[in-house]
Design a protein around this motif. Structure first.
Motif, PDB file in Angstrom:
ATOM      1  N   UNK A   1       0.766  -0.958   0.005  1.00  0.00           N
ATOM      2  CA  UNK A   1       0.034  -0.038  -0.014  1.00  0.00           C
ATOM      3  C   UNK A   1       0.873   1.304   0.155  1.00  0.00           C
ATOM      4  N   UNK A   2       1.903   1.267   0.824  1.00  0.00           N
ATOM      5  CA  UNK A   2       2.929   2.293   0.966  1.00  0.00           C
ATOM      6  C   UNK A   2       3.368   2.693  -0.445  1.00  0.00           C
ATOM      7  N   UNK A   3       3.801   1.716  -1.131  1.00  0.00           N
ATOM      8  CA  UNK A   3       4.493   1.884  -2.593  1.00  0.00           C
ATOM      9  C   UNK A   3       5.353   3.203  -2.789  1.00  0.00           C
TER      10      UNK A   3
ATOM     11  N   UNK B   1       2.418  10.085   7.304  1.00  0.00           N
ATOM     12  CA  UNK B   1       0.935  10.196   7.492  1.00  0.00           C
ATOM     13  C   UNK B   1       0.387   8.859   7.092  1.00  0.00           C
ATOM     14  N   UNK B   2       0.997   8.268   6.345  1.00  0.00           N
ATOM     15  CA  UNK B   2       0.490   6.747   6.099  1.00  0.00           C
ATOM     16  C   UNK B   2       0.977   5.871   7.367  1.00  0.00           C
ATOM     17  N   UNK B   3       1.832   6.268   8.076  1.00  0.00           N
ATOM     18  CA  UNK B   3       2.130   5.290   9.336  1.00  0.00           C
ATOM     19  C   UNK B   3       1.436   5.851  10.488  1.00  0.00           C
ATOM     20  N   UNK B   4       1.122   7.245  10.510  1.00  0.00           N
ATOM     21  CA  UNK B   4       0.179   7.810  11.462  1.00  0.00           C
ATOM     22  C   UNK B   4      -1.343   6.968  11.140  1.00  0.00           C
ATOM     23  N   UNK B   5      -1.642   6.815  10.130  1.00  0.00           N
ATOM     24  CA  UNK B   5      -2.773   6.026   9.814  1.00  0.00           C
ATOM     25  C   UNK B   5      -3.111   4.451  10.330  1.00  0.00           C
TER      26      UNK B   5
END
Length: 163
Positions: free
Chosen positions: A101-103, A119-123
């Protein structure tokens, strides 16, 4: 003799016709079943991974058993082992999906991309908390290294220094 042989041949021929008829009836249903199964498998894997994450928030990863996860999923151990070889496989499936997903791309990262990365990892705080609570923080580092492209990371650091 000849009468008996003809009767046997007719019986075999009738059986072949019945088998062909049954196969012709079932093949479309088999195709539909296989197609619907192919659609359900990713959802099953995702659901299994989500339930594992819930258990990981409550206890250490090493303490979670296949039996416990199956009980939590209302699933037989046999069904579990049809898709996974172990609980580790479930966790790896979850982490693979997360990192896909992170890609991270091969292009140089901009400040906005770095902000999106964080932000991806905060989510995914629940996943990170579950890994931390179950003593699996090294697993996330392993996957970060597995999926991170060193060139992209070094470019991102260079871009960051230039700012």
């Amino acid at each position: 003799g000849l009468r008996r042989t003809l009767a046997l041949l007719l019986t075999i021929f009738a059986m072949v016709l019945v088998v062909m008829f049954v196969v012709e009836l079932l093949v479309p249903q088999i195709k539909i079943t296989v197609a619907s199964l192919a659609e359900r498998i990713p959802a099953f894997i995702e659901n299994t991974a989500a339930k594992l994450m819930v258990l990981m928030q409550e206890q250490r990863f090493e303490e979670i058993t296949v039996t416990e996860l199956c009980r939590y999923l209302h699933l037989s151990r046999r069904s579990f082992y049809r898709y996974f070889g172990s609980i580790e496989d479930v966790l790896e499936s979850l982490l693979d999906h997360t990192f896909q997903e992170m890609a991270i791309t091969d292009s140089p990262m901009t400040v906005a991309q770095l902000e999106n990365y964080y932000e991806f990892w905060r989510g995914r705080k629940e996943l990170l908390d579950a890994l931390a609570n179950s003593g699996m923080t090294t697993k996330i580092v392993h996957y970060a290294l597995k999926y991170a492209d060193e060139v992209t990371l070094s470019r991102a650091l260079e871009d960051r220094r230039e700012l």
